[in-house]
Design a protein around this motif. Sequence first.
Motif, PDB file in Angstrom:
ATOM      1  N   ARG A 145       0.826  -1.218   0.000  1.00 57.95           N
ATOM      2  CA  ARG A 145       0.000   0.000   0.000  1.00 57.95           C
ATOM      3  C   ARG A 145       0.853   1.258   0.000  1.00 57.95           C
ATOM      4  NH1 ARG A 145      -3.559  -1.838   5.023  1.00 57.95           N
ATOM      5  NH2 ARG A 145      -1.588  -2.951   5.379  1.00 57.95           N
ATOM      6  N   TYR A 146       2.016   1.186   0.593  1.00 57.93           N
ATOM      7  CA  TYR A 146       2.905   2.349   0.661  1.00 57.93           C
ATOM      8  C   TYR A 146       3.596   2.579  -0.681  1.00 57.93           C
ATOM      9  CZ  TYR A 146       6.435   5.573   2.453  1.00 57.93           C
ATOM     10  OH  TYR A 146       7.236   6.668   2.669  1.00 57.93           O
ATOM     11  N   GLY A 147       3.970   1.497  -1.341  1.00 55.21           N
ATOM     12  CA  GLY A 147       4.670   1.614  -2.625  1.00 55.21           C
ATOM     13  C   GLY A 147       6.114   2.036  -2.411  1.00 55.21           C
ATOM     14  N   GLY A 148       6.741   2.594  -3.434  1.00 52.09           N
ATOM     15  CA  GLY A 148       8.131   3.051  -3.316  1.00 52.09           C
ATOM     16  C   GLY A 148       9.115   2.017  -3.829  1.00 52.09           C
ATOM     17  N   ALA A 149      10.358   2.450  -3.972  1.00 51.59           N
ATOM     18  CA  ALA A 149      11.391   1.593  -4.564  1.00 51.59           C
ATOM     19  C   ALA A 149      11.767   0.445  -3.630  1.00 51.59           C
ATOM     20  CB  ALA A 149      12.626   2.428  -4.882  1.00 51.59           C
ATOM     21  N   ASN A 188       1.537   7.194  17.659  1.00 55.26           N
ATOM     22  CA  ASN A 188       2.289   5.956  17.374  1.00 55.26           C
ATOM     23  C   ASN A 188       1.685   5.342  16.113  1.00 55.26           C
ATOM     24  OD1 ASN A 188       3.633   3.502  17.457  1.00 55.26           O
ATOM     25  ND2 ASN A 188       2.641   2.785  19.345  1.00 55.26           N
ATOM     26  N   ILE A 189       1.820   6.048  14.995  1.00 54.52           N
ATOM     27  CA  ILE A 189       1.125   5.650  13.764  1.00 54.52           C
ATOM     28  C   ILE A 189       1.841   4.500  13.064  1.00 54.52           C
ATOM     29  CG2 ILE A 189       0.185   7.972  13.399  1.00 54.52           C
ATOM     30  CD1 ILE A 189       2.314   8.174  11.044  1.00 54.52           C
ATOM     31  N   LYS A 190       1.061   3.754  12.271  1.00 56.57           N
ATOM     32  CA  LYS A 190       1.669   2.720  11.424  1.00 56.57           C
ATOM     33  C   LYS A 190       1.774   3.287  10.023  1.00 56.57           C
ATOM     34  CE  LYS A 190      -0.482  -1.211  10.308  1.00 56.57           C
ATOM     35  NZ  LYS A 190      -0.518  -1.331   8.827  1.00 56.57           N
ATOM     36  N   ILE A 191       2.969   3.336   9.492  1.00 57.79           N
ATOM     37  CA  ILE A 191       3.148   3.805   8.120  1.00 57.79           C
ATOM     38  C   ILE A 191       2.509   2.767   7.204  1.00 57.79           C
ATOM     39  CG2 ILE A 191       4.837   4.308   6.314  1.00 57.79           C
ATOM     40  CD1 ILE A 191       6.658   5.496   8.404  1.00 57.79           C
ATOM     41  N   PRO A 217       1.112   6.125   1.287  1.00 53.10           N
ATOM     42  CA  PRO A 217       2.204   7.044   0.945  1.00 53.10           C
ATOM     43  C   PRO A 217       2.243   8.315   1.805  1.00 53.10           C
ATOM     44  CG  PRO A 217       1.184   6.233  -1.061  1.00 53.10           C
ATOM     45  CD  PRO A 217       0.367   5.695   0.072  1.00 53.10           C
ATOM     46  N   GLU A 218       1.092   8.872   2.167  1.00 53.37           N
ATOM     47  CA  GLU A 218       1.084  10.142   2.910  1.00 53.37           C
ATOM     48  C   GLU A 218       1.571   9.971   4.356  1.00 53.37           C
ATOM     49  OE1 GLU A 218      -1.542   8.553   1.690  1.00 53.37           O
ATOM     50  OE2 GLU A 218      -3.240   8.569   3.081  1.00 53.37           O
ATOM     51  N   ASP A 219       1.649   8.735   4.836  1.00 52.65           N
ATOM     52  CA  ASP A 219       2.048   8.508   6.234  1.00 52.65           C
ATOM     53  C   ASP A 219       3.525   8.804   6.497  1.00 52.65           C
ATOM     54  OD1 ASP A 219      -0.545   7.683   6.677  1.00 52.65           O
ATOM     55  OD2 ASP A 219      -0.082   5.553   6.407  1.00 52.65           O
ATOM     56  N   GLY A 220       4.343   8.787   5.442  1.00 52.75           N
ATOM     57  CA  GLY A 220       5.771   9.053   5.612  1.00 52.75           C
ATOM     58  C   GLY A 220       6.006  10.465   6.126  1.00 52.75           C
TER      59      GLY A 220
END
Length: 233
Positions: free
Chosen positions: A19-23, A213-216, A219-222
Amino acid sequence: MKLTVRRWAVVPAAGRGERYGGAAPKQYASLLGRPVLSWSVGALLAESSIDGVIVVVAPGDRRWRRLPEAVDPRVSSCTGGARREISVRNALDALAPRARDMDWVIVHDAARPCLHRQDLRRLVTATRNDPVGGLLAVPVSDTLKREGDHARSHGTVAREGLWRALTPQMFRYGLLRRALALCLERKRAVTDEASAVEALGLRPMLVKGRGDNIKITNPEDGALAAAILRSRE
Ligand code: CTP
Ligand code: MG
């Protein structure tokens, strides 16, 4: 002779972060110049009552061993599986030669880099003499909707008594191992350690934690995690 009860931390970090995606998987995304996983493991290492930390990495992961935390004498690693609960189970298996049934296991997601040291301390202190154990959680503050057809709200769910489960979650080694083994054997869905323990009919303690204490996950969570950590500097 009284045997000392030890505390072990398990960090599931074998997910793909789809869900986060990225390299790279999100646990290796950079957060204020440091990988997410370094923050999460670092938060556990700051707690002096933790005797050892075991990081669960994906098969073929070549990033973990380049992190400074990988060479810390209190830290070791093992290989994870296809689902989170399998990754945690593998870590408990890897701990078997060192852990006793009455030892504590503190499971903390790699994807939660904003764990505050006082929250970890509160969990450790609250569960100290508890026969079951517990988890950090936050009372639900939003109004909850039940989705019906076509993404329309069909009603409002009373939020009284509802909590969001976070990590760390802390249970006795022997109990958690039995609980997870049973769920895996019965093919029961386990989204967290507490749900496996609940399936045994036991009642984990809800210890109120910080909402930051969020869970990444997305993408916007970073950026959100970076802002939370920066605010503490
Ligand atoms: N995790 C794991 N082994 C798996 C799946 C997840 O160790 N097979 C870990 C992740 O690395 C993460 C934590 O469990 O630290 C919480 O899972 P989640 O936030 O769902 O992470 P991912 O599964 O990586 O993300 P996604 O579901 O978006 O793919
Ligand atoms: Mg997942």
